[in-house]
Design a protein around this motif. Structure first.
Motif, PDB file in Angstrom:
ATOM      1  N   VAL A  49       0.867  -1.187   0.000  1.00  0.00           N
ATOM      2  CA  VAL A  49       0.000   0.000   0.000  1.00  0.00           C
ATOM      3  C   VAL A  49       0.899   1.230   0.000  1.00  0.00           C
ATOM      4  CG1 VAL A  49      -1.736   1.288   1.289  1.00  0.00           C
ATOM      5  CG2 VAL A  49      -1.894  -1.209   1.133  1.00  0.00           C
ATOM      6  N   LYS A  51       0.025   4.515  -0.620  1.00  0.00           N
ATOM      7  CA  LYS A  51      -0.596   5.832  -0.403  1.00  0.00           C
ATOM      8  C   LYS A  51       0.313   6.701   0.466  1.00  0.00           C
ATOM      9  CE  LYS A  51      -3.174   4.290   3.642  1.00  0.00           C
ATOM     10  NZ  LYS A  51      -4.402   3.607   4.085  1.00  0.00           N
ATOM     11  N   ILE A  95      -8.129   0.739  -2.914  1.00  0.00           N
ATOM     12  CA  ILE A  95      -8.542   0.076  -1.676  1.00  0.00           C
ATOM     13  C   ILE A  95      -9.312   1.005  -0.740  1.00  0.00           C
ATOM     14  CG2 ILE A  95      -6.608  -1.562  -1.785  1.00  0.00           C
ATOM     15  CD1 ILE A  95      -5.234   0.069   0.412  1.00  0.00           C
ATOM     16  N   MET A 183     -13.682  -7.996   0.780  1.00  0.00           N
ATOM     17  CA  MET A 183     -12.652  -7.273   1.530  1.00  0.00           C
ATOM     18  C   MET A 183     -13.264  -6.782   2.831  1.00  0.00           C
ATOM     19  SD  MET A 183     -11.669  -3.928   2.429  1.00  0.00           S
ATOM     20  CE  MET A 183     -10.955  -2.506   1.645  1.00  0.00           C
ATOM     21  N   ILE A 185     -12.120  -4.473   6.724  1.00  0.00           N
ATOM     22  CA  ILE A 185     -11.176  -3.879   7.676  1.00  0.00           C
ATOM     23  C   ILE A 185     -11.819  -4.044   9.052  1.00  0.00           C
ATOM     24  CG2 ILE A 185      -9.934  -1.779   8.321  1.00  0.00           C
ATOM     25  CD1 ILE A 185     -10.674  -0.663   5.525  1.00  0.00           C
ATOM     26  N   MET A 220      -3.708  -6.298   7.478  1.00  0.00           N
ATOM     27  CA  MET A 220      -2.864  -5.129   7.258  1.00  0.00           C
ATOM     28  C   MET A 220      -1.610  -5.315   8.137  1.00  0.00           C
ATOM     29  SD  MET A 220      -5.844  -2.233   7.020  1.00  0.00           S
ATOM     30  CE  MET A 220      -6.102  -1.943   8.742  1.00  0.00           C
ATOM     31  N   SER A 221      -0.854  -4.240   8.330  1.00  0.00           N
ATOM     32  CA  SER A 221       0.420  -4.369   9.056  1.00  0.00           C
ATOM     33  C   SER A 221       0.273  -5.053  10.413  1.00  0.00           C
ATOM     34  CB  SER A 221       1.037  -2.981   9.264  1.00  0.00           C
ATOM     35  OG  SER A 221       1.439  -2.435   8.030  1.00  0.00           O
ATOM     36  N   ARG A 236      -3.002  -6.372   2.607  1.00  0.00           N
ATOM     37  CA  ARG A 236      -2.738  -5.010   2.135  1.00  0.00           C
ATOM     38  C   ARG A 236      -1.833  -4.325   3.168  1.00  0.00           C
ATOM     39  NH1 ARG A 236      -8.144  -5.604   2.989  1.00  0.00           N
ATOM     40  NH2 ARG A 236      -7.897  -4.055   4.616  1.00  0.00           N
ATOM     41  N   VAL A 237      -0.555  -4.186   2.850  1.00  0.00           N
ATOM     42  CA  VAL A 237       0.369  -3.723   3.883  1.00  0.00           C
ATOM     43  C   VAL A 237       1.036  -2.402   3.509  1.00  0.00           C
ATOM     44  CG1 VAL A 237       2.387  -4.292   5.265  1.00  0.00           C
ATOM     45  CG2 VAL A 237       0.791  -6.104   4.597  1.00  0.00           C
ATOM     46  N   GLY A 238       0.845  -1.412   4.360  1.00  0.00           N
ATOM     47  CA  GLY A 238       1.494  -0.118   4.192  1.00  0.00           C
ATOM     48  C   GLY A 238       2.646   0.042   5.169  1.00  0.00           C
ATOM     49  N   THR A 239       2.305   0.413   6.415  1.00  0.00           N
ATOM     50  CA  THR A 239       3.296   0.806   7.410  1.00  0.00           C
ATOM     51  C   THR A 239       4.458  -0.180   7.580  1.00  0.00           C
ATOM     52  OG1 THR A 239       1.420   1.795   8.551  1.00  0.00           O
ATOM     53  CG2 THR A 239       3.495   1.694   9.761  1.00  0.00           C
ATOM     54  N   ARG A 245       3.250   6.598   7.788  1.00  0.00           N
ATOM     55  CA  ARG A 245       2.738   7.642   6.892  1.00  0.00           C
ATOM     56  C   ARG A 245       2.756   8.980   7.603  1.00  0.00           C
ATOM     57  NH1 ARG A 245      -0.438   3.211   5.789  1.00  0.00           N
ATOM     58  NH2 ARG A 245      -1.974   3.634   7.393  1.00  0.00           N
TER      59      ARG A 245
HETATM   60  C1  LIG Z   1      -3.865   2.275   4.470  1.00  0.00           C
HETATM   61  C2  LIG Z   1      -4.603   1.028   4.269  1.00  0.00           C
HETATM   62  C3  LIG Z   1      -3.995  -0.215   4.474  1.00  0.00           C
HETATM   63  C4  LIG Z   1      -2.576  -0.379   5.002  1.00  0.00           C
HETATM   64  O1  LIG Z   1      -2.579  -0.168   6.375  1.00  0.00           O
HETATM   65  P1  LIG Z   1      -1.253  -0.405   7.266  1.00  0.00           P
HETATM   66  O2  LIG Z   1      -1.787  -0.550   8.633  1.00  0.00           O
HETATM   67  O3  LIG Z   1      -0.396   0.789   7.082  1.00  0.00           O
HETATM   68  O4  LIG Z   1      -0.603  -1.645   6.776  1.00  0.00           O
HETATM   69  C5  LIG Z   1      -4.739  -1.350   4.204  1.00  0.00           C
HETATM   70  N1  LIG Z   1      -6.008  -1.278   3.759  1.00  0.00           N
HETATM   71  C6  LIG Z   1      -6.633  -0.107   3.556  1.00  0.00           C
HETATM   72  C7  LIG Z   1      -8.036  -0.095   3.064  1.00  0.00           C
HETATM   73  C8  LIG Z   1      -5.956   1.093   3.804  1.00  0.00           C
HETATM   74  O5  LIG Z   1      -6.587   2.262   3.597  1.00  0.00           O
END
Ligand SMILES: *Cc1c(COP(=O)(O)O)cnc(C)c1O
Length: 250
Positions: A49, A51, A95, A183, A185, A220-221, A236-239, A245
């Motif tokens: 991810v 963003k 996403i 999907m 969260i 996620m993370s 879906r991994v960002g951090t 961020r």
């Molecule tokens: C930002 C985001 C993520 C990633 O989240 P992290 O906790 O940073 O891994 C995953 N899914 C969605 C829908 C997001 O908006």
């Protein structure tokens, strides 16, 4: 690896070295989670991810072999898509929460939308995908994942479980869309384990009506291990990959 140690790694050396290190650590973590859950790691994909991070980071990750990237805001994503058009085989996933007036733009660049949660949005995406196909902006139907609301909080998006079957039928009957799966969260501050268990049950029910909807975008993370235990096919991994961020996003 914790988010803290990943962030620390990202602060030393070049950005490319840091991303390479954190990617390796993350793939090891996903592998370990799959083995612990008795699952084949080939069944769980990593969606980085990106963003809030620049196109140059996407390019580094592309160089490390990644092809799929997740973005959550249409404007920011559209700019990166334009900058990186020359990279063959790159795939963009939307996403984040999506407003109907952005559907047309998203249908031009998105390979998959993970956050579809209303009938009106399905209609708008189908029309957008049709226009994009006609214009040659895309070559395949738009893959759609239905985002499920696990806490019934309308502010956080997602379709309520009761409304899921009808929405799935609508997507399946849309000529320019392809129903790919679900999907979710989990709500903030709760144990994700039972949430992912409920999601898995909803996914099993969806598959009875729509056997092609095999994708389960969950994890996620912070909670990817729990999601993998409950059948996630896409984390879906960002951090944990990119570092923190600048501001938290939706
Ligand atoms: C930002 C985001 C993520 C990633 O989240 P992290 O906790 O940073 O891994 C995953 N899914 C969605 C829908 C997001 O908006």
């Amino acid at each position: 690896m914790t988010s803290e140690s990943t962030s620390a790694a990202i602060e030393s050396g070049t950005r490319a070295e840091a991303l390479s290190r954190s990617l390796t650590g993350l793939l090891d973590r996903i592998d370990a989670a799959c083995h612990a859950a008795g699952r084949d790691p080939a069944q769980v994909r990593l969606l980085p991810v990106t963003k809030f991070f620049p196109a140059s980071d996407v390019e580094i990750l592309y160089g490390l072999g990644r092809r799929e990237f997740g973005e959550s805001r249409e404007q920011e994503a559209g700019a990166k898509v334009d900058q990186l058009r020359r990279l063959p085989g790159i795939e963009w996933h939307m996403i984040g929460r999506l407003q109907r007036n952005k559907a047309k733009a998203v249908a031009r660049w998105a390979h998959t939308v993970h956050s579809v949660d209303s009938s009106r949005l399905v209609t708008a995406l189908d029309a957008g995908a049709e226009a994009a196909l006609e214009a040659g902006a895309r070559v395949a139907p738009l893959r759609v994942l239905l985002q499920v609301s696990l806490d019934r909080d309308p502010g956080r998006g997602g379709v309520f479980p009761d409304d899921l079957p009808a929405l799935a039928d609508q997507v399946a009957n849309s000529e320019n869309l392809q129903l790919a799966g679900l999907m979710a969260i989990p709500p903030v501050g709760v144990d994700p384990e039972p949430e992912f268990a409920r999601l898995a049950a909803l996914h099993a029910r969806l598959l009875m009506q729509h056997p092609a909807g095999t994708e389960l975008s969950a994890g996620m993370s912070e909670d990817l291990e729990a999601a993998i235990r409950h059948g996630s096919t896409c984390v879906r991994v960002g951090t944990a990959l990119m570092g923190a961020r600048p501001i938290t996003s939706g």
